[in-house]
Design an enzyme around this catalytic site. Structure first.
Site, mmCIF file in Angstrom:
data_model
loop_
_atom_site.group_PDB
_atom_site.id
_atom_site.type_symbol
_atom_site.label_atom_id
_atom_site.label_comp_id
_atom_site.label_asym_id
_atom_site.label_seq_id
_atom_site.Cartn_x
_atom_site.Cartn_y
_atom_site.Cartn_z
ATOM 1 N N ASP A 113 1.059 -1.775 -0.136
ATOM 2 C CA ASP A 113 -0.221 0.087 0.171
ATOM 3 C C ASP A 113 0.888 1.209 0.040
ATOM 4 O O ASP A 113 0.289 2.309 0.910
ATOM 5 C CB ASP A 113 -1.112 -0.059 1.022
ATOM 6 N N GLU A 158 -4.951 -0.942 -1.429
ATOM 7 C CA GLU A 158 -6.157 -0.613 -0.768
ATOM 8 C C GLU A 158 -6.542 0.142 -1.295
ATOM 9 O O GLU A 158 -6.388 1.614 -1.556
ATOM 10 C CB GLU A 158 -5.723 -0.463 0.760
ATOM 11 N N LYS A 176 -6.891 -4.485 -3.455
ATOM 12 C CA LYS A 176 -7.868 -5.744 -2.207
ATOM 13 C C LYS A 176 -8.112 -4.509 -1.564
ATOM 14 O O LYS A 176 -7.940 -2.951 -1.331
ATOM 15 C CB LYS A 176 -6.598 -5.959 -1.163
ATOM 16 N N LYS A 179 -8.191 -4.391 4.955
ATOM 17 C CA LYS A 179 -6.460 -4.065 5.230
ATOM 18 C C LYS A 179 -5.630 -5.721 5.527
ATOM 19 O O LYS A 179 -4.499 -5.627 4.642
ATOM 20 C CB LYS A 179 -6.327 -4.394 6.585
ATOM 21 N N THR A 188 0.057 0.357 6.466
ATOM 22 C CA THR A 188 1.251 0.689 7.799
ATOM 23 C C THR A 188 1.091 -0.198 8.324
ATOM 24 O O THR A 188 0.577 -1.244 8.497
ATOM 25 C CB THR A 188 0.434 2.407 8.567
ATOM 26 N N THR A 189 2.518 0.021 9.842
ATOM 27 C CA THR A 189 2.928 -1.155 10.174
ATOM 28 C C THR A 189 2.161 -1.866 10.910
ATOM 29 O O THR A 189 1.742 -2.916 11.175
ATOM 30 C CB THR A 189 4.001 -0.801 11.292
ATOM 31 N N ASP A 190 0.917 -0.992 11.353
ATOM 32 C CA ASP A 190 -0.187 -1.638 12.261
ATOM 33 C C ASP A 190 -1.252 -1.768 11.933
ATOM 34 O O ASP A 190 -1.941 -2.334 12.480
ATOM 35 C CB ASP A 190 -0.133 0.308 14.112
ATOM 36 N N CYS A 200 -2.236 -2.569 7.909
ATOM 37 C CA CYS A 200 -2.605 -3.649 6.496
ATOM 38 C C CYS A 200 -0.866 -4.192 7.058
ATOM 39 O O CYS A 200 -1.208 -5.435 6.430
ATOM 40 C CB CYS A 200 -2.541 -2.216 4.900
#
Lengths: 229, 232
Positions: A28, A76, A135, A138, A164-166, A168
């Site tokens: 993403d 995304e 997609k 996430k 983002t790390t937290d 997707c």
């Protein structure tokens, strides 16, 4: 010959790291998450926190492409008719500014396929032959052909990067791990809306010395490959 | 059969009142209790063998029991999950086996409660306080998420469920993997903060923070008191 990338644990666990069984996934890295005028920027997030991943990923791509590693990019985004947008996701997205997914932003409709803001940032544009996975959620497995492509190609190891790390990145890594893929997250090639969430996510990945896979810096991977090439 | 109101108003939760679109009822809402097994909550379970502290998980048995009883009394459907592998370990990924062996707690080998994380072993059972009742499905899964390689999505869709209430362990692992996967599938999710736990409390707190970002990017967080009061 066995190769291990130093990190949370020497990765991959069995040292079987080859271009034939290993893919890089860039998650993403779109204008909607990393660029001015994109979705995340419209929510007042400092995109420097996500843009920080661009240079390290670009360097990684330059290293891995000539070695023949399989490269996958994800995006995304929703169909223009929003038929794949759950009602609760649509509702939540409009709560902060009144302009949710599908609304017109400075560059085009937010998180809608085909819009300029939905594109991958130019620095990381996919090369010919590289796979792009579109997609609606996430995670990158649900509602996509990612697993089918990885299995057909014989991929066992996944190198995860992106944003983002937290969100997707974490969802995709967890889903990949459940499917038996051997994963490594490159910490400097990721970013979250806040540095705090990025750091907390890395901390969660450290439980049990790598319950979901390993964590390292891109230098660790590049050095390990240079030593062996 | 006693008559009772078949719909309930929104629950006070963070960052928005749940569900987003108003009422909920036993017809469209289920409680899902994740992996409340001896292997995760017991003094001699697999988690303890891996040097993880099972006390935070044991501490949520009682609030989860209270929630479970209230949900059952109000007529809600309850789904239980168990993490564990087939006896022949044909569903155990080699890297998962290798990682567990580093802690001298290799999945499938004998621990104090039988073969660790193996279906049919005493340690793999759900703790007695939360034993599933007849009619409550139990989903056996080989991974952290409860959708992969299971019929969970099929049974939820068949029943017409669209809202999911989450309890269980561990917050940062199986609970959140399942909640993320449910959210991607369009389910409206709420996490009950006092009915789930992680081995490390700061990781539990991080998950509460992640869940609420972006106006509830994965759903909402609530206390069981608010839910129990609303449905009692």
């Amino acid at each position: 010959m066995s190769i291990h990338v130093p990190g949370l644990y020497p990765w991959p666990f069995d040292g079987d790291l080859r271009p034939e069984n290993t893919a890089l996934i860039v998650i993403d890295m779109q204008v909607d998450f990393c660029g001015e005028g994109g979705w995340v920027h419209s929510l007042g997030v400092d995109v420097a926190n996500t843009r920080r991943a661009i240079k390290p990923i670009a360097r990684l791509l330059e290293t891995l492409r000539p070695l023949g590693y399989f490269i996958i990019h994800t995006r995304e985004g929703h169909r223009p008719d929003l038929s794949d947008l759950p009602a609760n996701k649509a509702w939540r997205s409009a709560q902060q500014t009144g302009k949710g997914i599908g609304a017109k932003g400075p560059l085009g409709r937010f998180l809608v396929r085909g819009e300029p803001n939905w594109d991958i940032v130019p620095e990381l544009a996919p090369a010919e032959g590289e796979i792009i996975i579109d997609k609606s959620g996430k995670g990158s497995f649900h509602g996509t052909d990612l697993e089918a492509i990885l299995r057909l190609k014989g991929i066992r190891n996944l190198i995860l990067t992106g944003v983002t790390t937290d969100c997707c990145v974490q969802s995709t890594l967890r889903d990949a791990n459940d499917r038996g893929f051997e994963c490594i997250l490159l910490e400097d090639c990721c970013g979250a809306g806040t540095q705090d969430h990025h750091d907390r996510q890395i901390e969660i990945f450290r439980i049990m010395d790598g319950l979901y896979g390993s964590v390292a810096m891109s230098d660790d991977l590049i050095s390990a490959l240079e030593v062996t090439s | 059969m006693t008559t009772r109101p078949c719909t309930f108003p929104q629950i006070a939760s963070r960052p928005y009142n749940w569900p987003f679109d108003g009422q909920f009822s036993p017809n469209d809402t289920a409680l899902i209790i994740i992996d409340m097994q001896i292997d995760f909550c017991g003094q001699d379970g697999w988690c303890a063998q891996c040097q993880g502290d099972p006390m935070p998980m044991a501490a949520v048995i009682e609030p989860t029991r209270r929630l479970l009883e209230a949900m059952r009394a109000a007529g809600f459907w309850v789904v239980h999950t168990r993490e564990g592998h087939r006896e022949d370990l044909s569903d155990l990924a080699e890297n998962k086996r290798w990682r567990s062996a580093r802690f001298n707690a290799e999945i499938g080998t004998l621990g104090p409660c039988g073969r660790m994380l193996t279906r049919g072993a005493p340690g793999w059972e759900i703790v007695p306080e939360l034993t599933p009742l007849e009619g409550e499905p139990v989903v056996d899964k080989p991974g952290k998420g409860s959708f992969y390689a299971t019929d969970l999505e099929h049974i939820l869709r068949t029943r017409g469920i669209r809202n999911l209430i989450f309890a269980g362990v561990t917050t940062d692992c199986c609970v959140h993997t399942t909640m993320r996967d449910a959210n991607d599938r369009g389910f409206e999710c709420m996490l009950i903060e006092d009915c789930c736990a992680a081995t490390l409390p700061h990781n539990h707190a991080s998950i509460m923070s992640f869940t609420q970002m972006g106006h509830g990017i994965f759903g909402t967080v609530a206390h069981s008191d608010a839910l129990i009061a609303a449905i009692s």
